[in-house]
Write a protein that holds these residues in place. Structure first.
Motif, PDB file in Angstrom:
ATOM      1  N   ASN A  97     -20.290 -35.861  13.090  1.00 17.59           N
ATOM      2  CA  ASN A  97     -19.732 -37.192  13.329  1.00 17.59           C
ATOM      3  C   ASN A  97     -20.810 -38.200  13.705  1.00 17.59           C
ATOM      4  OD1 ASN A  97     -17.049 -36.761  12.720  1.00 17.59           O
ATOM      5  ND2 ASN A  97     -16.496 -36.142  14.786  1.00 17.59           N
ATOM      6  N   VAL A  98     -21.768 -37.778  14.536  1.00 16.97           N
ATOM      7  CA  VAL A  98     -22.822 -38.701  14.959  1.00 16.97           C
ATOM      8  C   VAL A  98     -23.690 -39.106  13.770  1.00 16.97           C
ATOM      9  CG1 VAL A  98     -24.931 -38.914  16.328  1.00 16.97           C
ATOM     10  CG2 VAL A  98     -22.880 -37.931  17.354  1.00 16.97           C
ATOM     11  N   VAL A  99     -24.076 -38.130  12.938  1.00 16.56           N
ATOM     12  CA  VAL A  99     -24.921 -38.429  11.779  1.00 16.56           C
ATOM     13  C   VAL A  99     -24.179 -39.326  10.795  1.00 16.56           C
ATOM     14  CG1 VAL A  99     -26.081 -37.437   9.776  1.00 16.56           C
ATOM     15  CG2 VAL A  99     -26.311 -36.344  11.998  1.00 16.56           C
ATOM     16  N   SER A 100     -22.941 -38.974  10.458  1.00 22.98           N
ATOM     17  CA  SER A 100     -22.181 -39.769   9.486  1.00 22.98           C
ATOM     18  C   SER A 100     -21.897 -41.163  10.027  1.00 22.98           C
ATOM     19  CB  SER A 100     -20.873 -39.062   9.127  1.00 22.98           C
ATOM     20  OG  SER A 100     -20.057 -38.888  10.274  1.00 22.98           O
ATOM     21  N   CYS A 101     -21.601 -41.266  11.329  1.00 21.86           N
ATOM     22  CA  CYS A 101     -21.319 -42.582  11.912  1.00 21.86           C
ATOM     23  C   CYS A 101     -22.585 -43.428  11.967  1.00 21.86           C
ATOM     24  CB  CYS A 101     -20.718 -42.404  13.299  1.00 21.86           C
ATOM     25  SG  CYS A 101     -20.089 -43.939  14.013  1.00 21.86           S
ATOM     26  N   THR A 102     -23.725 -42.800  12.253  1.00 15.83           N
ATOM     27  CA  THR A 102     -24.993 -43.540  12.282  1.00 15.83           C
ATOM     28  C   THR A 102     -25.326 -44.105  10.903  1.00 15.83           C
ATOM     29  OG1 THR A 102     -25.837 -42.128  14.062  1.00 15.83           O
ATOM     30  CG2 THR A 102     -27.447 -43.397  12.811  1.00 15.83           C
ATOM     31  N   VAL A 103     -25.202 -43.261   9.888  1.00 12.42           N
ATOM     32  CA  VAL A 103     -25.480 -43.709   8.516  1.00 12.42           C
ATOM     33  C   VAL A 103     -24.513 -44.816   8.113  1.00 12.42           C
ATOM     34  CG1 VAL A 103     -25.514 -42.997   6.098  1.00 12.42           C
ATOM     35  CG2 VAL A 103     -26.494 -41.506   7.851  1.00 12.42           C
ATOM     36  N   ASN A 104     -23.224 -44.628   8.433  1.00 13.27           N
ATOM     37  CA  ASN A 104     -22.226 -45.646   8.088  1.00 13.27           C
ATOM     38  C   ASN A 104     -22.464 -46.947   8.850  1.00 13.27           C
ATOM     39  OD1 ASN A 104     -20.813 -44.045   6.255  1.00 13.27           O
ATOM     40  ND2 ASN A 104     -19.536 -43.148   7.845  1.00 13.27           N
ATOM     41  N   SER A 105     -22.979 -46.850  10.079  1.00 12.74           N
ATOM     42  CA  SER A 105     -23.252 -48.060  10.858  1.00 12.74           C
ATOM     43  C   SER A 105     -24.373 -48.877  10.227  1.00 12.74           C
ATOM     44  CB  SER A 105     -23.625 -47.698  12.295  1.00 12.74           C
ATOM     45  OG  SER A 105     -22.556 -47.071  12.953  1.00 12.74           O
ATOM     46  N   PHE A 106     -25.417 -48.200   9.756  1.00 11.49           N
ATOM     47  CA  PHE A 106     -26.511 -48.908   9.093  1.00 11.49           C
ATOM     48  C   PHE A 106     -26.058 -49.491   7.756  1.00 11.49           C
ATOM     49  CE2 PHE A 106     -29.380 -46.793  12.050  1.00 11.49           C
ATOM     50  CZ  PHE A 106     -30.369 -47.752  12.225  1.00 11.49           C
ATOM     51  N   ASN A 107     -25.347 -48.673   6.982  1.00 12.88           N
ATOM     52  CA  ASN A 107     -24.975 -49.107   5.637  1.00 12.88           C
ATOM     53  C   ASN A 107     -23.748 -50.014   5.615  1.00 12.88           C
ATOM     54  OD1 ASN A 107     -27.076 -47.606   4.511  1.00 12.88           O
ATOM     55  ND2 ASN A 107     -25.809 -45.780   4.265  1.00 12.88           N
ATOM     56  N   GLY A 108     -22.831 -49.799   6.563  1.00  8.67           N
ATOM     57  CA  GLY A 108     -21.578 -50.554   6.532  1.00  8.67           C
ATOM     58  C   GLY A 108     -21.526 -51.716   7.497  1.00  8.67           C
ATOM     59  N   SER A 156     -35.063 -56.277  -2.021  1.00  7.61           N
ATOM     60  CA  SER A 156     -35.184 -54.865  -2.406  1.00  7.61           C
ATOM     61  C   SER A 156     -36.116 -54.122  -1.456  1.00  7.61           C
ATOM     62  CB  SER A 156     -35.698 -54.764  -3.845  1.00  7.61           C
ATOM     63  OG  SER A 156     -34.800 -55.369  -4.748  1.00  7.61           O
ATOM     64  N   ALA A 157     -37.177 -54.789  -0.998  1.00 11.51           N
ATOM     65  CA  ALA A 157     -38.076 -54.163  -0.029  1.00 11.51           C
ATOM     66  C   ALA A 157     -37.346 -53.872   1.280  1.00 11.51           C
ATOM     67  CB  ALA A 157     -39.282 -55.058   0.223  1.00 11.51           C
ATOM     68  N   LEU A 158     -36.491 -54.797   1.703  1.00  9.27           N
ATOM     69  CA  LEU A 158     -35.682 -54.577   2.901  1.00  9.27           C
ATOM     70  C   LEU A 158     -34.708 -53.420   2.703  1.00  9.27           C
ATOM     71  CD1 LEU A 158     -34.929 -58.288   3.870  1.00  9.27           C
ATOM     72  CD2 LEU A 158     -36.206 -56.646   5.255  1.00  9.27           C
ATOM     73  N   ALA A 159     -34.145 -53.317   1.490  1.00  7.57           N
ATOM     74  CA  ALA A 159     -33.239 -52.211   1.193  1.00  7.57           C
ATOM     75  C   ALA A 159     -33.977 -50.872   1.251  1.00  7.57           C
ATOM     76  CB  ALA A 159     -32.601 -52.409  -0.179  1.00  7.57           C
ATOM     77  N   VAL A 160     -35.213 -50.852   0.792  1.00  2.00           N
ATOM     78  CA  VAL A 160     -36.023 -49.632   0.866  1.00  2.00           C
ATOM     79  C   VAL A 160     -36.303 -49.278   2.316  1.00  2.00           C
ATOM     80  CG1 VAL A 160     -38.267 -48.626   0.308  1.00  2.00           C
ATOM     81  CG2 VAL A 160     -37.040 -49.960  -1.415  1.00  2.00           C
ATOM     82  N   VAL A 161     -36.607 -50.297   3.131  1.00  2.00           N
ATOM     83  CA  VAL A 161     -36.835 -50.064   4.561  1.00  2.00           C
ATOM     84  C   VAL A 161     -35.588 -49.478   5.213  1.00  2.00           C
ATOM     85  CG1 VAL A 161     -37.247 -51.206   6.779  1.00  2.00           C
ATOM     86  CG2 VAL A 161     -38.601 -51.840   4.775  1.00  2.00           C
ATOM     87  N   LEU A 162     -34.429 -50.026   4.863  1.00  2.13           N
ATOM     88  CA  LEU A 162     -33.162 -49.506   5.399  1.00  2.13           C
ATOM     89  C   LEU A 162     -32.948 -48.058   4.976  1.00  2.13           C
ATOM     90  CD1 LEU A 162     -30.431 -49.912   6.801  1.00  2.13           C
ATOM     91  CD2 LEU A 162     -29.555 -50.868   4.667  1.00  2.13           C
ATOM     92  N   PHE A 163     -33.248 -47.747   3.721  1.00  2.23           N
ATOM     93  CA  PHE A 163     -33.115 -46.382   3.213  1.00  2.23           C
ATOM     94  C   PHE A 163     -34.014 -45.414   3.984  1.00  2.23           C
ATOM     95  CE2 PHE A 163     -34.761 -43.065   0.394  1.00  2.23           C
ATOM     96  CZ  PHE A 163     -33.592 -42.433  -0.001  1.00  2.23           C
ATOM     97  N   ILE A 164     -35.250 -45.822   4.220  1.00  2.00           N
ATOM     98  CA  ILE A 164     -36.204 -44.963   4.932  1.00  2.00           C
ATOM     99  C   ILE A 164     -35.753 -44.742   6.376  1.00  2.00           C
ATOM    100  CG2 ILE A 164     -38.570 -44.822   5.785  1.00  2.00           C
ATOM    101  CD1 ILE A 164     -39.442 -46.306   3.242  1.00  2.00           C
ATOM    102  N   ILE A 165     -35.280 -45.809   7.035  1.00  2.00           N
ATOM    103  CA  ILE A 165     -34.835 -45.689   8.432  1.00  2.00           C
ATOM    104  C   ILE A 165     -33.661 -44.718   8.538  1.00  2.00           C
ATOM    105  CG2 ILE A 165     -33.714 -46.932  10.315  1.00  2.00           C
ATOM    106  CD1 ILE A 165     -35.380 -49.366   9.519  1.00  2.00           C
ATOM    107  N   VAL A 166     -32.685 -44.851   7.651  1.00  2.69           N
ATOM    108  CA  VAL A 166     -31.519 -43.960   7.682  1.00  2.69           C
ATOM    109  C   VAL A 166     -31.938 -42.519   7.431  1.00  2.69           C
ATOM    110  CG1 VAL A 166     -29.351 -43.396   6.523  1.00  2.69           C
ATOM    111  CG2 VAL A 166     -29.906 -45.777   7.038  1.00  2.69           C
ATOM    112  N   ALA A 167     -32.861 -42.311   6.485  1.00  2.00           N
ATOM    113  CA  ALA A 167     -33.330 -40.952   6.190  1.00  2.00           C
ATOM    114  C   ALA A 167     -34.044 -40.338   7.386  1.00  2.00           C
ATOM    115  CB  ALA A 167     -34.245 -40.972   4.965  1.00  2.00           C
ATOM    116  N   ILE A 168     -34.891 -41.127   8.061  1.00  2.00           N
ATOM    117  CA  ILE A 168     -35.632 -40.621   9.221  1.00  2.00           C
ATOM    118  C   ILE A 168     -34.684 -40.291  10.372  1.00  2.00           C
ATOM    119  CG2 ILE A 168     -37.293 -41.252  11.005  1.00  2.00           C
ATOM    120  CD1 ILE A 168     -38.808 -42.839   8.885  1.00  2.00           C
TER     121      ILE A 168
END
Length: 305
Positions: A232-243, A281-293
């Protein structure tokens, strides 16, 4: 015929069946694979490419290398402040939704009547679009017409606050809205299922040892639902960044000022207000990297526990 020959012939006979089963499996998976490649895989790769270009939606993209990333790291960039706001929103959203969904799950796992009906009503926000829910919250906290300020006036507050016009009070609105996001209902059902799997013998043993309710919660319940807590924590964290965009854009628009301007809103502004698709797009890549980390760190920390 020898036993070895019979065994070999049986294996040869099974090969076409295995190939047929594999082909059927890939056939069933193909719609999802095609959909992922068309609507997720290709846009992700194209976004990586655009982050290395300068493009305003007209003409051809001009390759500029890492210039967009260099601009984001400059002193004039909004990235630092926006990341701070994004992390504040994520902490609030994850904390509120996890806590509220766990409390609901524990209440629904106790002996209450009409349990299924309560689960249905608590799950309804999951299927409600965030834009609709944010619109309802905007009306509720409207300084002139909202029901919140109307109730405050009834109880004697002469000058109710402008909730979405204050840099601090706007986070109260965001926290309240986080309770009704799609994550809470889903997490409640996950927690409810996990709580049912905690052996009752552990609670009985804790009672015999003289443990009170809080001690049972800390030493029996939490360890018993730890895997689902991680999920729940991982899915909610990812959803918080993306949503974050779908919740905050109709709710606050990033305001007041830039108080709630998260990374998703900055990407939107760069792409469709400034028409700077390269930086967006660079900001989107930064967001992708942050969520992955963050996801990798959460799994690593949970493994150590």
């Amino acid at each position: 015929m020898s036993t070895v020959a019979v065994s070999a012939s049986r294996k040869d006979a099974k090969k076409p069946k295995r190939r047929s089963d594999a082909a059927a499996g890939w056939g069933f998976l193909s719609p999802w694979i095609i959909g992922f490649l068309l609507f997720s895989g290709f846009p992700i790769l194209f976004s990586f490419y655009l982050s290395l270009t300068k493009w305003n939606l007209l003409g051809k993209p001009q390759f500029v290398g890492l210039q967009n990333y260099a601009d984001l790291m400059s002193g004039d960039s909004e990235l630092g402040k926006t990341l701070l706001v994004t992390f504040i929103f994520t902490i609030i959203n994850v904390g509120v939704s996890i806590l509220f969904s766990l409390i609901l799950a524990m209440l629904l796992n106790s002996k209450v009547r009409f349990k299924g009906l309560f689960q249905f009503f608590y799950y309804v926000p999951t299927i409600m679009p965030s834009v609709v829910m944010a619109g309802c919250m905007t009306l509720m906290f409207n300084p002139q017409l909202g029901i919140v300020n109307y109730v405050l006036k009834l109880i004697g507050v002469t000058n109710p606050p402008n909730w979405t016009g204050s840099n601090s009070l706007v986070w109260v609105v965001v926290a309240y809205a986080s309770v009704f996001t799609f994550a809470t209902g889903q997490q409640m059902l996950v927690f409810s299922a996990a709580l049912k799997d905690v052996p009752t013998e552990l609670y009985e043993a804790a009672s015999l040892d003289g443990a009170n309710g809080w001690q049972k919660f800390c030493h029996v319940t939490i360890p018993g639902i730890a895997p689902m807590m991680l999920f729940n924590v991982v899915s909610c964290t990812v959803n918080s960044f993306n949503g974050a965009f779908t919740l905050l854009y109709p709710l606050t628009g990033g305001g007041p000022g830039d108080a709630t301007k998260v990374l998703g809103l900055l990407i939107y502004d760069k792409a469709f207000k400034s028409f700077n698709m390269g930086q967006a797009s660079a900001l989107a890549v930064v967001l992708f990297i942050i969520v992955a980390i963050i996801g990798a760190l959460q799994f690593k920390l949970m493994d150590r526990k």
